[in-house]
Motif scaffolding. Structure first.
Motif, PDB file in Angstrom:
ATOM      1  N   HIS A 158      38.060 112.184  52.344  1.00  0.00           N
ATOM      2  CA  HIS A 158      36.784 112.131  53.400  1.00  0.00           C
ATOM      3  C   HIS A 158      36.493 111.103  54.314  1.00  0.00           C
ATOM      4  N   ASP A 159      36.557 111.527  55.788  1.00  0.00           N
ATOM      5  CA  ASP A 159      36.276 110.340  56.539  1.00  0.00           C
ATOM      6  C   ASP A 159      36.836 109.014  56.575  1.00  0.00           C
ATOM      7  N   GLY A 160      38.221 109.465  56.142  1.00  0.00           N
ATOM      8  CA  GLY A 160      39.699 107.530  56.105  1.00  0.00           C
ATOM      9  C   GLY A 160      39.375 107.202  55.079  1.00  0.00           C
ATOM     10  N   VAL A 161      38.605 107.905  54.101  1.00  0.00           N
ATOM     11  CA  VAL A 161      38.407 107.117  52.410  1.00  0.00           C
ATOM     12  C   VAL A 161      38.647 107.989  51.351  1.00  0.00           C
ATOM     13  N   LEU A 162      39.399 107.457  50.989  1.00  0.00           N
ATOM     14  CA  LEU A 162      39.967 108.242  49.339  1.00  0.00           C
ATOM     15  C   LEU A 162      38.695 108.647  48.112  1.00  0.00           C
ATOM     16  N   LEU A 163      38.661 109.353  47.767  1.00  0.00           N
ATOM     17  CA  LEU A 163      37.805 109.869  46.468  1.00  0.00           C
ATOM     18  C   LEU A 163      37.882 110.821  45.547  1.00  0.00           C
ATOM     19  N   PHE A 164      38.324 109.726  44.820  1.00  0.00           N
ATOM     20  CA  PHE A 164      38.846 110.103  43.003  1.00  0.00           C
ATOM     21  C   PHE A 164      38.366 109.746  42.287  1.00  0.00           C
ATOM     22  N   TYR A 165      38.116 111.171  41.787  1.00  0.00           N
ATOM     23  CA  TYR A 165      37.462 112.278  41.231  1.00  0.00           C
ATOM     24  C   TYR A 165      38.051 112.159  39.777  1.00  0.00           C
ATOM     25  N   PHE A 166      36.787 111.318  38.350  1.00  0.00           N
ATOM     26  CA  PHE A 166      37.499 111.802  36.593  1.00  0.00           C
ATOM     27  C   PHE A 166      36.437 111.491  35.894  1.00  0.00           C
ATOM     28  N   HIS A 167      36.535 112.240  34.717  1.00  0.00           N
ATOM     29  CA  HIS A 167      35.759 111.822  33.730  1.00  0.00           C
ATOM     30  C   HIS A 167      36.600 111.185  32.379  1.00  0.00           C
ATOM     31  N   ILE A 168      35.525 110.276  31.566  1.00  0.00           N
ATOM     32  CA  ILE A 168      35.722 109.530  30.123  1.00  0.00           C
ATOM     33  C   ILE A 168      35.017 110.290  29.347  1.00  0.00           C
ATOM     34  N   ARG A 169      35.653 110.601  27.906  1.00  0.00           N
ATOM     35  CA  ARG A 169      35.052 111.285  26.857  1.00  0.00           C
ATOM     36  C   ARG A 169      35.353 110.944  25.647  1.00  0.00           C
ATOM     37  N   ILE A 170      34.239 110.239  25.516  1.00  0.00           N
ATOM     38  CA  ILE A 170      33.775 109.043  24.287  1.00  0.00           C
ATOM     39  C   ILE A 170      32.982 109.920  23.475  1.00  0.00           C
ATOM     40  N   ARG A 171      33.404 109.411  22.074  1.00  0.00           N
ATOM     41  CA  ARG A 171      32.323 109.951  20.966  1.00  0.00           C
ATOM     42  C   ARG A 171      32.126 109.130  20.418  1.00  0.00           C
ATOM     43  N   VAL A 172      30.797 109.087  20.073  1.00  0.00           N
ATOM     44  CA  VAL A 172      29.332 107.715  19.851  1.00  0.00           C
ATOM     45  C   VAL A 172      29.007 108.225  18.840  1.00  0.00           C
ATOM     46  N   THR A 173      29.055 106.743  17.869  1.00  0.00           N
ATOM     47  CA  THR A 173      28.454 107.196  16.269  1.00  0.00           C
ATOM     48  C   THR A 173      26.694 106.435  16.837  1.00  0.00           C
ATOM     49  N   LEU A 174      25.729 107.116  16.808  1.00  0.00           N
ATOM     50  CA  LEU A 174      24.284 106.809  16.758  1.00  0.00           C
ATOM     51  C   LEU A 174      23.302 105.848  15.934  1.00  0.00           C
ATOM     52  N   HIS A 214      44.785 101.727  25.742  1.00  0.00           N
ATOM     53  CA  HIS A 214      44.448 103.608  25.556  1.00  0.00           C
ATOM     54  C   HIS A 214      43.131 103.541  24.776  1.00  0.00           C
ATOM     55  N   LYS A 215      41.720 102.414  25.468  1.00  0.00           N
ATOM     56  CA  LYS A 215      40.825 102.826  24.550  1.00  0.00           C
ATOM     57  C   LYS A 215      39.844 104.315  24.970  1.00  0.00           C
ATOM     58  N   LEU A 246      47.365 106.741  41.874  1.00  0.00           N
ATOM     59  CA  LEU A 246      46.448 107.113  41.033  1.00  0.00           C
ATOM     60  C   LEU A 246      46.582 108.568  40.209  1.00  0.00           C
ATOM     61  N   MET A 247      46.878 109.664  40.939  1.00  0.00           N
ATOM     62  CA  MET A 247      47.543 110.494  39.468  1.00  0.00           C
ATOM     63  C   MET A 247      48.743 110.279  39.085  1.00  0.00           C
ATOM     64  N   ALA A 248      49.790 109.424  39.276  1.00  0.00           N
ATOM     65  CA  ALA A 248      51.146 109.463  38.823  1.00  0.00           C
ATOM     66  C   ALA A 248      50.658 108.486  37.361  1.00  0.00           C
ATOM     67  N   ASN A 249      49.898 107.017  37.758  1.00  0.00           N
ATOM     68  CA  ASN A 249      49.932 106.137  37.068  1.00  0.00           C
ATOM     69  C   ASN A 249      48.527 105.745  35.903  1.00  0.00           C
ATOM     70  N   PHE A 250      47.031 106.327  36.776  1.00  0.00           N
ATOM     71  CA  PHE A 250      46.008 106.327  35.690  1.00  0.00           C
ATOM     72  C   PHE A 250      46.014 107.350  35.233  1.00  0.00           C
ATOM     73  N   HIS A 251      46.183 107.184  33.870  1.00  0.00           N
ATOM     74  CA  HIS A 251      46.166 108.237  32.782  1.00  0.00           C
ATOM     75  C   HIS A 251      44.950 107.460  31.668  1.00  0.00           C
ATOM     76  N   TYR A 252      45.090 106.257  31.435  1.00  0.00           N
ATOM     77  CA  TYR A 252      44.255 105.813  29.845  1.00  0.00           C
ATOM     78  C   TYR A 252      43.595 104.761  30.847  1.00  0.00           C
ATOM     79  N   LEU A 253      42.461 104.033  29.933  1.00  0.00           N
ATOM     80  CA  LEU A 253      41.897 102.871  30.032  1.00  0.00           C
ATOM     81  C   LEU A 253      42.125 101.587  30.067  1.00  0.00           C
ATOM     82  N   ASN A 254      42.318 100.875  29.693  1.00  0.00           N
ATOM     83  CA  ASN A 254      43.150  99.399  29.343  1.00  0.00           C
ATOM     84  C   ASN A 254      43.225  99.562  27.735  1.00  0.00           C
TER      85      ASN A 254
END
Length: 124
Positions: free
Chosen positions: A108-124, A96-97, A86-94
């Motif tokens: 943790h307890d035999g499960v991978l927890l992968f944390y990340f953020h997505i930042r988007i500018r929204v026009t209201l 490059h959105k 994931l660290m090597a390949n997961f850089h963008y959403l489909n």
């Protein structure tokens, strides 16, 4: 744009061998070799001209193949390998959105927890 759907679609393209990618939590266990996508609390910061900068935190759970209890190190190893993939390949959403920001993971307890953020500018 439903970001959770976009995350799932991107993961399907990157990891076609994954059996299941879910956004709804199951009450009883999870399919081995699968992802569960959970979105956290959204933050919004007001900007000029009816705009907002929004930050969407996500936690991606990876459930490895099941191994006998005396072989738990295999589950840990599989989680670490998936975390590095994931660290090597997961850089963008489909298409490059949006860019994946601040990725990190832990096992943790035999499960991978992968944390990340997505930042988007929204026009209201």
């Amino acid at each position: 744009m439903d970001l959770t759907v976009n995350v799932g679609e991107t993961l399907k393209k990157l990891f076609p061998d994954i059996k299941q990618i879910r956004r709804n939590q199951l009450e009883q266990g999870h399919e081995p070799h699968s992802f569960y996508i959970r979105r956290g609390r959204i933050q919004a910061q007001r900007e000029l001209m009816n705009r907002q900068m929004r930050v969407y935190p996500f936690i991606l759970h990876y459930f490895p193949n099941r191994f006998p209890e005396n072989e738990t190190d295999k589950s840990e190893t599989e989680c670490e390998i998936m975390g590095e993939r994931l660290m090597a390949n997961f850089h963008y959403l489909n298409d490059h959105k949006a860019r994946i920001l601040n990725p990190y993971y832990e096992v943790h307890d035999g499960v991978l927890l992968f944390y990340f953020h997505i930042r988007i500018r929204v026009t209201l």
